[in-house]
Every structure is written in C-alpha cells, then in structure tokens.
Scaffold this active site. Structure first.
Site, PDB file in Angstrom:
ATOM      1  CG  PHE A  44      10.179  -4.697  10.147  1.00  0.00           C
ATOM      2  CD1 PHE A  44       9.738  -5.529   9.134  1.00  0.00           C
ATOM      3  CD2 PHE A  44       9.597  -3.443  10.272  1.00  0.00           C
ATOM      4  CE1 PHE A  44       8.736  -5.138   8.267  1.00  0.00           C
ATOM      5  CE2 PHE A  44       8.590  -3.033   9.405  1.00  0.00           C
ATOM      6  CZ  PHE A  44       8.157  -3.878   8.404  1.00  0.00           C
ATOM      7  CG  HIS A  79       3.237  -0.577  -6.324  1.00  0.00           C
ATOM      8  ND1 HIS A  79       4.427  -0.126  -5.795  1.00  0.00           N
ATOM      9  CD2 HIS A  79       3.520  -1.743  -6.948  1.00  0.00           C
ATOM     10  CE1 HIS A  79       5.387  -0.980  -6.086  1.00  0.00           C
ATOM     11  NE2 HIS A  79       4.863  -1.966  -6.789  1.00  0.00           N
ATOM     12  CB  SER A 110      10.951  -2.978  -0.377  1.00  0.00           C
ATOM     13  OG  SER A 110      11.699  -1.858   0.043  1.00  0.00           O
TER      14      SER A 110
END
Length: 155
Positions: A112, A87, A57
């Site tokens: 999105f 993270h 990603s």
C-alpha cells in the site's frame, strides 16, 4: 514522528515475481515513490519487476487486480492530495478499500503505497525525494515482498 516504529525488513525475495503499479498524477512525487519501490525490490533480489503506469490513483485497483493473477506480489503507488472538494475523500476511500479487497480475494500481497495527504508538503515529505523524511514507495515494496516470502514459507 510519522514513521516511528516502522519495522526493519531484510528478506531474500529472489525468485518472486513482483509488479509495481504507479499512477502518473503528481509526477515528481510519483518519481520518488517509484524509485523507492524499485530500490527496495532490487535490494531484496527482485531485479526485474513488472512496472505499469496508469493515469491516476483511481485506476490502481484494476491494474493491481489484473497483475495479482500472475505475480507473487503487487505494489500500488499513488498520490491523492486534498483539494477544495470532497473528491479527495471519495478517491482515497475507494482505492484503499479496493486494494485491500484485491489482496484478500487474490491471496497476493498488495503493498500500500497510496499517499493521502493534506498538501504537497506532506506528499514531498513521504515520497522519498531528496530531503524527504520517509520513502513510502520503499516501505510499500518491502511490506509486499516480506508478506510474499512469509506466505511462500507457509505449509
């Protein structure tokens, strides 16, 4: 219920150039997202989208930015699942902000389709796989092409 109130779209996006950028991490969920996005595009008349796969990603924004130069819309698909370290927050925030920036700076819609989930069950439920309640890949593609059509029709 998540997804309640989602708008219904029915647009003719034939003639639009659309790209889909899909991460490879969490392959099963990504397969569902990608299938949903390509199904939505096909239903709207986009039968040959450019599909680019990136490692994860975090790599979505650079590929989306590149493709926004040559396409009418880009759909970004990825999955980030919370783990035991911060993270998750860094990746989800950075990718989200950059995708929004790319859309505004380029003037091109960016769908999105980044799942940011607490666990794999949430990712499964949103990925469009059999038994899922939602198909965020499908929804992201619909949003991108509906926006591209709206922009195309502006003076």
């Amino acid at each position: 219920m998540v997804g309640a109130g989602s708008p219904e779209f029915s647009v003719d996006a034939s003639g639009l150039s659309v790209a889909v950028v899909a991460a490879r991490w969490h392959e099963a969920f990504m397969d569902g997202l990608l299938d949903g996005a390509t199904r939505a595009l096909g239903e709207a008349g986009v039968n040959d989208p450019t599909v680019v796969r990136v490692p994860g990603s975090f790599e979505l924004p650079v590929a989306v930015a590149h493709l926004a130069r040559t396409h009418d819309a880009v759909v970004a698909l990825g999955v980030v699942i919370k783990g035991g370290t911060p993270h998750f927050h860094f990746v989800a925030d950075a990718v989200s902000q950059q995708l929004a920036r790319i859309a505004v700076d380029s003037g091109k819609p960016v769908g999105f389709g980044l799942l940011t989930c607490d666990n794999e069950a949430q990712a499964r439920d949103r990925s469009g796989l059999s038994g899922s309640h939602e198909s965020k890949g499908y929804e992201a593609a619909q949003a991108a092409i509906a926006t591209a059509v709206a922009l195309r029709d502006l003076p």
